[in-house]
Design an enzyme around this catalytic site. Structure first.
Site: not given
Ligand code: ADP
Length: 414
Positions: A7, A98, A188, A249, A395
């Site tokens: 990643n 990823r 996600h 956010r 993940e």
């Protein structure tokens, strides 16, 4: 097969080395041989490494770029004293990446070749902060391991490509979807898909039987409505900014605020965008921190009003999405919590699920209290209509398994 999962970010790289194959996937017996992360690539990088389940070690190294970083982790793994069970780079059979944005083109994980690389490049417009780094990671792995080692892209957006038009088209002039592909993509996806897969595995329910809502609550946060194993709606949108309140956010807000604040504060569109992404959410509300654990501590130690407000808004927004997705799914069998907050904070789960008895959502306080630190389990009250679960997301494991499947010509599972 030993699969390197990468990643790659702007100045960071996370990796795992996972041994998996058909039998391991079927019996849940994949092995995590190594894991680690490198931060501040480009200068004196901070390196954290661990073999198997050993305690991580931290060190620094001068790493100029991603290729240096990939080379470094491989040299460490094959070095005699790492404790990782490989002796040469040739023991790494494949690489799974990823990749953040797969646009409308990639609906599932895909073997990387020249065409796929070009397509990921074409999508840079939609993910300027992520896809370029993912591409550099792909180039670095090819440079270090050789082009004969298969590489697979696992996209954050792919799981949500099953959204119906009614969920992904925004109510703005339709030509902007046609011209620029402005639409909901959702992110996600690997996490929501893993959690859904694991839920079905734990309960033995068939895919067709179930409607579930998954809440991935970490620094970034999103909700997903899943019907028969397919994502049918999700809270992140054209970018990861939409939806739930996150660490920094804002999530949902009236778009007119962008212009209004721009004029009032003399900020450009880009500056307002950066403020909404980096200075809002829990951080902006509390004025203290983006970190939920610290906010909870602040709330209980100092009874800090704005920390409480930040947490309350975070939980209220999540509850509203649960309500919306129960409507979208026409009912729900289970709600599943994941991500650093969802997996570790009984109090946030309780605050989100509060006052939803009418919908059949009722918590068992004792069962909820023990679900943290990686524990997996169910915490609804006996007799409640809706199952409540905490399922730690993984993940990297899904990326490794998808890589195995793609390389071996098998369809990635739901
Ligand atoms: P990322 O999205 O970067 O992968 P994580 O999934 O690790 O992040 O989630 C990080 C968030 O989880 C932080 O807000 C952190 O405070 C929160 N968190 C971790 N442990 C706890 C805990 N025990 N209680 C509350 N929040 C926690």
């Amino acid at each position: 097969m030993k699969i390197l999962v990468l990643n790659v970010g702007s100045s960071s790289l996370k990796f795992q080395l996972i041994a998996t194959d058909k039998n391991a996937i079927d019996t849940n017996s994949d092995h995590r041989l190594a894991r680690g992360q490198i931060e501040r690539i480009g200068g004196e990088a901070i390196v954290t490494l661990s073999a198997g389940n050993a305690e991580p070690t931290r060190t620094t190294a001068s790493l100029r770029n991603n290729a240096d970083a990939v080379e470094y982790i491989i040299a460490w793994m094959i070095g005699g004293d790492s404790g990782v069970d490989i002796t040469s780079a040739a023991d790494i059979n494949a690489v799974g990446h990823r990749v953040v944005h797969g646009g409308e083109r990639f609906k599932q994980s895909t073997r990387i070749d020249g065409n796929v690389r070009r397509a990921i490049e074409d999508l840079i417009e939609l993910a300027p902060l992520h896809n370029p780094h993912n591409l550099r990671g792909i180039a670095a792995a090819a440079a270090v391991l050789g082009t004969h080692v298969p590489q697979v892209a696992v996209f954050d957006t792919a799981f949500h490509q099953s959204l119906p038009e009614t969920a992904y088209v925004y109510a703005i002039p339709y030509q902007f979807y046609r011209r620029y592909k402005v639409r909901r993509y959702g992110f996600h996806g690997t996490s929501h898909r893993y959690v859904s897969y694991r839920y079905h595995q734990l309960t033995g329910r068939t895919l067709e039987q179930t409607r579930i809502i998954t809440l991935h609550l970490g620094n970034g946060a999103s909700a997903c409505a899943i019907s028969a194993g397919h994502s049918v709606d999700t809270s992140m949108g054209f970018t990861p900014l939409e939806g739930l309140v996150m660490g920094t956010r804002s999530g949902d807000l009236d778009p007119a605020i962008v212009e209004y604040l721009g004029v009032k504060e003399g900020m450009s569109g880009g500056e307002v965008d950066a403020m909404l992404n980096k200075q809002s959410g829990l951080l902006g509300l509390s004025g203290v921190t983006a970190d939920m654990r610290e906010l909870l501590a602040e709330e209980s130690a100092n009874n800090d009003r704005r920390s409480r407000l930040a947490i309350d808004i975070f939980c209220y927004r999540a509850r509203k999405y649960i309500g919306a997705y129960i409507a979208a799914l026409n009912g729900v069998e289970a709600i599943v919590f994941a991500g650093g907050i969802g997996e570790n904070s009984p109090s946030i789960r309780e605050r989100i699920c509060r006052n939803m008895d009418w919908l059949g959502i009722q918590i068992d306080a004792d069962r909820n209290a023990i679900l943290k630190d990686g524990a997996e389990g169910r915490f609804d009250r006996d007799g409640a209509r809706v199952e409540l679960w905490t399922i730690p997301t993984d993940e990297e494991l899904l990326i490794a398994r998808d890589t195995w499947r793609v390389v071996n010509g098998e369809e990635p599972h739901l």
